[in-house]
Design a protein around this motif. Structure first.
Motif, PDB file in Angstrom:
ATOM      1  N   LYS A  46       0.844  -1.211   0.000  1.00  0.00           N
ATOM      2  CA  LYS A  46       0.000   0.000   0.000  1.00  0.00           C
ATOM      3  C   LYS A  46       0.873   1.253   0.000  1.00  0.00           C
ATOM      4  O   LYS A  46       2.093   1.171   0.202  1.00  0.00           O
ATOM      5  CB  LYS A  46      -0.919  -0.012   1.220  1.00  0.00           C
ATOM      6  CG  LYS A  46      -0.188   0.120   2.541  1.00  0.00           C
ATOM      7  CD  LYS A  46      -1.133  -0.088   3.725  1.00  0.00           C
ATOM      8  CE  LYS A  46      -0.378   0.038   5.030  1.00  0.00           C
ATOM      9  NZ  LYS A  46      -1.143  -0.450   6.169  1.00  0.00           N
ATOM     10  N   TYR A  50       4.916   1.843   0.211  1.00  0.00           N
ATOM     11  CA  TYR A  50       5.567   2.663   1.254  1.00  0.00           C
ATOM     12  C   TYR A  50       6.512   3.692   0.625  1.00  0.00           C
ATOM     13  O   TYR A  50       7.614   3.947   1.100  1.00  0.00           O
ATOM     14  CB  TYR A  50       6.315   1.758   2.255  1.00  0.00           C
ATOM     15  CG  TYR A  50       5.408   0.958   3.166  1.00  0.00           C
ATOM     16  CD1 TYR A  50       4.426   0.134   2.655  1.00  0.00           C
ATOM     17  CD2 TYR A  50       5.524   1.027   4.562  1.00  0.00           C
ATOM     18  CE1 TYR A  50       3.581  -0.606   3.482  1.00  0.00           C
ATOM     19  CE2 TYR A  50       4.680   0.289   5.398  1.00  0.00           C
ATOM     20  CZ  TYR A  50       3.712  -0.519   4.846  1.00  0.00           C
ATOM     21  OH  TYR A  50       2.878  -1.243   5.661  1.00  0.00           O
ATOM     22  N   SER A 228       4.286  -6.162  10.704  1.00  0.00           N
ATOM     23  CA  SER A 228       5.730  -6.327  10.969  1.00  0.00           C
ATOM     24  C   SER A 228       6.025  -6.530  12.448  1.00  0.00           C
ATOM     25  O   SER A 228       6.695  -7.489  12.843  1.00  0.00           O
ATOM     26  CB  SER A 228       6.507  -5.090  10.500  1.00  0.00           C
ATOM     27  OG  SER A 228       6.367  -4.895   9.126  1.00  0.00           O
ATOM     28  N   ILE A 246       6.414  -2.505   6.574  1.00  0.00           N
ATOM     29  CA  ILE A 246       7.623  -1.703   6.811  1.00  0.00           C
ATOM     30  C   ILE A 246       8.910  -2.518   6.928  1.00  0.00           C
ATOM     31  O   ILE A 246       9.954  -2.119   6.403  1.00  0.00           O
ATOM     32  CB  ILE A 246       7.413  -0.798   8.059  1.00  0.00           C
ATOM     33  CG1 ILE A 246       8.418   0.350   8.092  1.00  0.00           C
ATOM     34  CG2 ILE A 246       7.493  -1.589   9.368  1.00  0.00           C
ATOM     35  CD1 ILE A 246       7.930   1.613   7.518  1.00  0.00           C
ATOM     36  N   TYR A 387       7.486   5.569   8.704  1.00  0.00           N
ATOM     37  CA  TYR A 387       6.413   5.243   7.757  1.00  0.00           C
ATOM     38  C   TYR A 387       6.004   6.492   6.966  1.00  0.00           C
ATOM     39  O   TYR A 387       5.814   6.446   5.758  1.00  0.00           O
ATOM     40  CB  TYR A 387       5.155   4.775   8.490  1.00  0.00           C
ATOM     41  CG  TYR A 387       5.165   3.438   9.177  1.00  0.00           C
ATOM     42  CD1 TYR A 387       4.491   2.352   8.613  1.00  0.00           C
ATOM     43  CD2 TYR A 387       5.773   3.250  10.405  1.00  0.00           C
ATOM     44  CE1 TYR A 387       4.429   1.122   9.265  1.00  0.00           C
ATOM     45  CE2 TYR A 387       5.720   2.022  11.060  1.00  0.00           C
ATOM     46  CZ  TYR A 387       5.046   0.960  10.490  1.00  0.00           C
ATOM     47  OH  TYR A 387       4.985  -0.245  11.120  1.00  0.00           O
TER      48      TYR A 387
HETATM   49  C1  LIG Z   1      -0.355  -1.358   6.968  1.00  0.00           C
HETATM   50  C2  LIG Z   1      -0.948  -2.641   7.342  1.00  0.00           C
HETATM   51  C3  LIG Z   1      -0.136  -3.747   7.584  1.00  0.00           C
HETATM   52  C4  LIG Z   1       1.370  -3.689   7.557  1.00  0.00           C
HETATM   53  O1  LIG Z   1       1.871  -2.942   8.655  1.00  0.00           O
HETATM   54  P1  LIG Z   1       3.437  -2.811   8.905  1.00  0.00           P
HETATM   55  O2  LIG Z   1       3.537  -2.220  10.268  1.00  0.00           O
HETATM   56  O3  LIG Z   1       3.952  -1.880   7.862  1.00  0.00           O
HETATM   57  O4  LIG Z   1       4.011  -4.155   8.781  1.00  0.00           O
HETATM   58  C5  LIG Z   1      -0.762  -4.962   7.839  1.00  0.00           C
HETATM   59  N1  LIG Z   1      -2.109  -5.050   7.893  1.00  0.00           N
HETATM   60  C6  LIG Z   1      -2.923  -3.992   7.684  1.00  0.00           C
HETATM   61  C7  LIG Z   1      -4.397  -4.169   7.752  1.00  0.00           C
HETATM   62  C8  LIG Z   1      -2.372  -2.749   7.417  1.00  0.00           C
HETATM   63  O5  LIG Z   1      -3.176  -1.698   7.230  1.00  0.00           O
END
Ligand SMILES: *Cc1c(COP(=O)(O)O)cnc(C)c1O
Length: 403
Positions: A46, A50, A228, A246, A387
């Motif tokens: 998404k 990043y 993560s 991330i 982020y």
């Molecule tokens: C952004 C997101 C993730 C990933 O989060 P990170 O902290 O970047 O690993 C996973 N699941 C959902 C629903 C998210 O919105």
């Protein structure tokens, strides 16, 4: 590094990003080896991956991961198009975000999985039903995951009376194939004690059992909640799928996660940042002691200086809060930002970094010899998180994949 040869392709001398393929592949291997090799690994693409560039990252990861998570159905269609054009096998794709009824029909046809998290889906099911009539045999049931809100307060069905709330799904098993149940953590990055996350896990398990019973399907449902941070520090949360963002880009979710990961995994995994942000100077000149630099006259030279004008500003995602605060690297030397960050420019002190007015390459994020500036540094200096720093890097900038 051939920096100057490359810049000739960019006569406008804008800044550019280098996306390090080997680093990305390394971070994926960290997950496979140090975290868990028995759990499906999903990569979250998404926010323009990043900020790293959707297509560039898709090309790198496609052969290495199990599932691609996107926020937007348009991105899911781009993945299917990319696979078709390159004659690649289809990866599983899950659209996490909002989706219109028409897009849902296209998702069903292209075997793209979606997330059901509220009762608006009743309306969407009617559209699916109509499209099924139109297309006859060509219709394939839509693969879907049920999102439950276990304490973030964002998407998903709240857990009280969950079986009742998702009851409508038992009436359309011909249209929808329920694949799994998901939720999302709220507080894993901000703390080293995970009391709230454990509460969420308990709520998740309980709701999952109720959903499983209500749906009474002849196959097991997948469970996924770990992003993560949780996938590092809460082994129980990994279940069948991890949704990792991330960390695959080589950045730690937070200092707290890094500290906890050292304890939980015994050895701290080494993540390598995937992105380097550079630009070439637009001009370099001498400034006399006493001169002001930038809007608002917020900086005044206390001696004669050599300064470089760099073609990067807040339009490109370089935070204005770095005014008189941030640094860039030139010839392995830290160079301070003088005055305010402007829309398309910053001015940096290169007095120690270079001895004449010939153009230089500046590193805004990344390493240069022994020196490095991380996304975390920029985040600390501008009161935000890594982020936000990387996802805000303008999508108009060139991203090139390098080894
Ligand atoms: C952004 C997101 C993730 C990933 O989060 P990170 O902290 O970047 O690993 C996973 N699941 C959902 C629903 C998210 O919105």
């Amino acid at each position: 590094m051939g920096d100057l040869a490359f810049i000739s392709e960019f006569p406008e001398q804008a800044s550019w990003l280098e996306i390090h393929q080997a680093a990305f592949v390394h971070n994926i291997a960290v997950y496979r080896n140090a975290v868990d090799s028995n759990v499906l690994l999903g990569c979250v693409l998404k926010g323009n991956a990043y900020g790293h560039g959707f297509i560039q990252c898709l090309e790198i990861i496609h052969g290495y991961i199990d599932i691609i998570f996107v926020i937007n159905p348009i991105d899911a269609f781009k993945v299917r198009k990319y696979e078709k054009e390159n004659e690649l096998s289809q990866k599983r794709i899950v659209v996490l975000g909002a989706i219109s009824a028409d897009e849902v029909v296209r998702c069903a046809r292209k075997v793209i999985e979606v997330v059901i998290g509220d009762e608006n889906w009743l309306q969407i099911l009617h559209t699916l039903k109509r499209s099924e009539k139109d297309t006859g045999n060509a219709f394939r049931p839509l693969k879907a995951h049920i999102h439950i809100d276990t304490g973030l307060g964002r998407e998903g069905f709240t857990t009280d009376k969950i079986a009742e709330k998702i009851g409508f799904l038992t009436k359309c098993t011909d249209l929808i194939h329920i694949q799994g149940v998901m939720s999302h953590f709220s507080n894993t990055e901000d703390v080293t004690e995970q009391a709230y996350a454990y509460e969420q896990l308990t709520a998740f398990d309980k709701a999952f059992a109720q959903i499983e019973k209500k749906l009474a399907l002849p196959y097991p449902l997948e469970r996924h909640i770990a992003q993560s941070a949780a996938s590092f520090v809460l082994p129980k949360s990994r279940y069948e799928i991890m949704r990792v963002g991330i960390a695959l880009y080589g950045l730690w979710p937070s200092i707290e996660t890094k500290l906890s990961a050292r304890v939980v995994l015994q050895e701290l995994p080494k993540l390598i940042p995937v992105l380097t942000w550079k630009c070439m100077s637009q001009s370099i000149k001498q400034i006399s002691e006493g001169s002001f630099i930038g809007y608002g006259c917020t900086y005044r030279a206390d001696r004669n200086l050599r300064v470089a004008l760099l073609p990067v500003g807040y339009y490109d995602g370089y935070p204005r809060l770095l005014s008189n605060k941030g640094y860039v690297l030139v010839n392995e030397t830290r160079c301070r930002i003088l005055g305010r960050v402007m829309m398309n420019h910053i001015i940096v002190d290169v007095t120690e970094a270079t001895s004449d007015e010939t153009s230089v390459v500046a590193t805004l994020i990344g390493s240069n010899g022994k020196e490095s500036i991380s996304a975390e540094n920029l985040a600390d200096w501008s009161q935000t998180i890594n982020y936000e720093i990387v996802t805000r890097i303008g999508s108009h900038l060139k991203r090139m994949v390098v080894d």
